[in-house]
Scaffold this active site. Structure first.
Site, short mmCIF file in Angstrom:
data_model
loop_
_atom_site.label_atom_id
_atom_site.label_comp_id
_atom_site.label_asym_id
_atom_site.label_seq_id
_atom_site.Cartn_x
_atom_site.Cartn_y
_atom_site.Cartn_z
N ARG A 150 0.86 -1.18 0.00
CA ARG A 150 0.00 0.00 0.00
C ARG A 150 0.90 1.23 0.00
NH1 ARG A 150 -2.13 -3.41 4.11
NH2 ARG A 150 -4.25 -4.19 3.66
N LYS A 174 -2.23 -1.87 8.00
CA LYS A 174 -3.33 -1.30 8.75
C LYS A 174 -3.27 -1.77 10.20
CE LYS A 174 -6.47 -0.77 4.84
NZ LYS A 174 -7.79 -1.13 4.26
N HIS A 245 -2.69 2.18 -6.03
CA HIS A 245 -3.57 1.03 -5.79
C HIS A 245 -3.65 0.13 -7.02
CE1 HIS A 245 -6.69 -1.14 -3.61
NE2 HIS A 245 -7.40 -1.14 -4.72
N ARG A 248 -0.76 -2.14 -6.96
CA ARG A 248 -1.00 -3.20 -5.97
C ARG A 248 -1.91 -4.27 -6.57
NH1 ARG A 248 -1.42 -4.45 -0.35
NH2 ARG A 248 -3.52 -4.86 0.39
N HIS A 271 -4.13 -9.02 3.82
CA HIS A 271 -5.58 -9.06 4.03
C HIS A 271 -5.92 -9.96 5.22
CE1 HIS A 271 -6.47 -7.91 -0.42
NE2 HIS A 271 -6.31 -6.86 0.34
N TYR A 280 -10.57 -8.66 -4.39
CA TYR A 280 -9.55 -7.72 -4.84
C TYR A 280 -8.91 -8.16 -6.15
CZ TYR A 280 -5.49 -4.64 -4.25
OH TYR A 280 -4.52 -3.67 -4.40
#
Length: 314
Positions: A150, A174, A245, A248, A271, A280
């Protein structure tokens, strides 16, 4: 209501480890809802969380829809309210979550843009000058495409996070969760070339930690600056400019195209659930059929013909 919003934002930041951009996004959504509750729903200026009903939220979403807000925006704002009132139930003793009763708006299905392998290769070649910024920008593009990072993870990389000999890099995703992902030799060489050019160009005292990617003033690059760099180089592609993105997504899709395991890709992307990775990434219908024909013992045309009655087979 202001006190409850403040408590929720602190919860996100301190206990959930949410990024500053995530906290700002939640804060913006909640302030917008609070303004509506005060002005349009006749709850008055001193709105309490327990004053909010299903009808209040439905009226709020309806007002946004009439203003032309996208379905994705409506879904996000409803999700924000669900999380907010869920926090109030668990931590503040609120009896009900009025947002739970509302259905998420049906979102349009679309596949995000993906670069072809030729486009990705062309993009990697774009920063080809002798300047320090060209060395840096090529290293940035190669790192994105090699790791599927990311943009926040890329700008957060420090030199100590790269294991040159082992060919891996530590990324902080994250919620401040760390993961180790492979990084290809081409990307490693691009980073080494950049750092060598950087050491020739500047003489700076050691910093702890030392960022990998620096701006022209010697500070850590921001996510916005990196997005501009990617957009500038990708504007030369036939399909026009792309975001980090897209790189990615291209990373994951090209790995799938070459037969990589979906769970391995899930780990590399960071994830939490496999379903996120499945949404995705995608495979074209002919690729899916090829995988099915290759993998299933009764999927081949000859096997199918033998399995069918002769009349049906004709």
């Amino acid at each position: 209501m202001d006190r409850a919003i403040g408590a929720f934002l602190r919860f996100l930041e301190l206990r959930r480890g949410a990024s500053q951009s995530t906290v700002r996004s939640y804060a913006s959504d909640l302030r917008q809802f609070l303004a509506f509750a005060r002005d349009a729903s006749r709850l008055g200026p001193r709105v309490r969380p327990q004053d909010v009903t299903v009808e209040t939220i439905r009226a709020y979403l309806g007002s946004l829809d009439r203003r032309g807000e996208k379905k994705t925006s409506l879904a996000r704002k409803l999700s924000t309210l669900r999380s907010f009132f869920r926090f109030l139930r668990q931590d503040e003793g609120m009896q009900e979550n009025p947002a739970e009763e509302l259905r998420t708006p049906k979102l349009p299905k679309h596949l995000p843009r993906t670069l072809t392998k030729d486009e990705a290769n062309a993009l990697m070649q774009c920063p080809n000058g002798p300047s320090l910024s060209s060395f840096r920008d090529r290293a940035i593009l190669e790192t994105f495409y090699s790791t599927g990072a990311r943009v926040s993870e890329l700008v957060g990389m420090n030199r100590e996070d790269v294991s040159w000999a082992e060919g891996v890099v530590r990324l902080r995703g994250k919620g401040n969760k760390e993961r180790i992902v492979p990084i290809g030799s081409v990307a490693i060489e691009a980073i080494k070339d950049y750092l060598a050019a950087l050491s020739r160009d500047t003489a700076r005292g050691a910093r702890q930690p030392e960022p990998v990617f620096l701006n022209n003033r010697g500070g850590r690059l921001t996510a916005r600056s990196v997005a501009r760099i990617v957009a500038a180089y990708s504007s030369h592609l036939p399909g026009g400019q792309v975001s980090p993105h897209v790189l990615r997504h291209s990373f994951a899709t090209h790995l799938l195209d070459e037969g990589a395991d979906l769970r391995a890709i899930q780990e590399m992307l960071g994830h939490a659930s496999l379903s996120t990775t499945q949404k995705y990434t995608h495979l074209a219908a002919d690729q899916l059929m090829a995988v099915y024909d290759r993998a299933h013992p009764r999927a081949g045309r000859m096997a199918l013909a033998k399995a069918l009655p002769k009349k049906a087979a004709r």
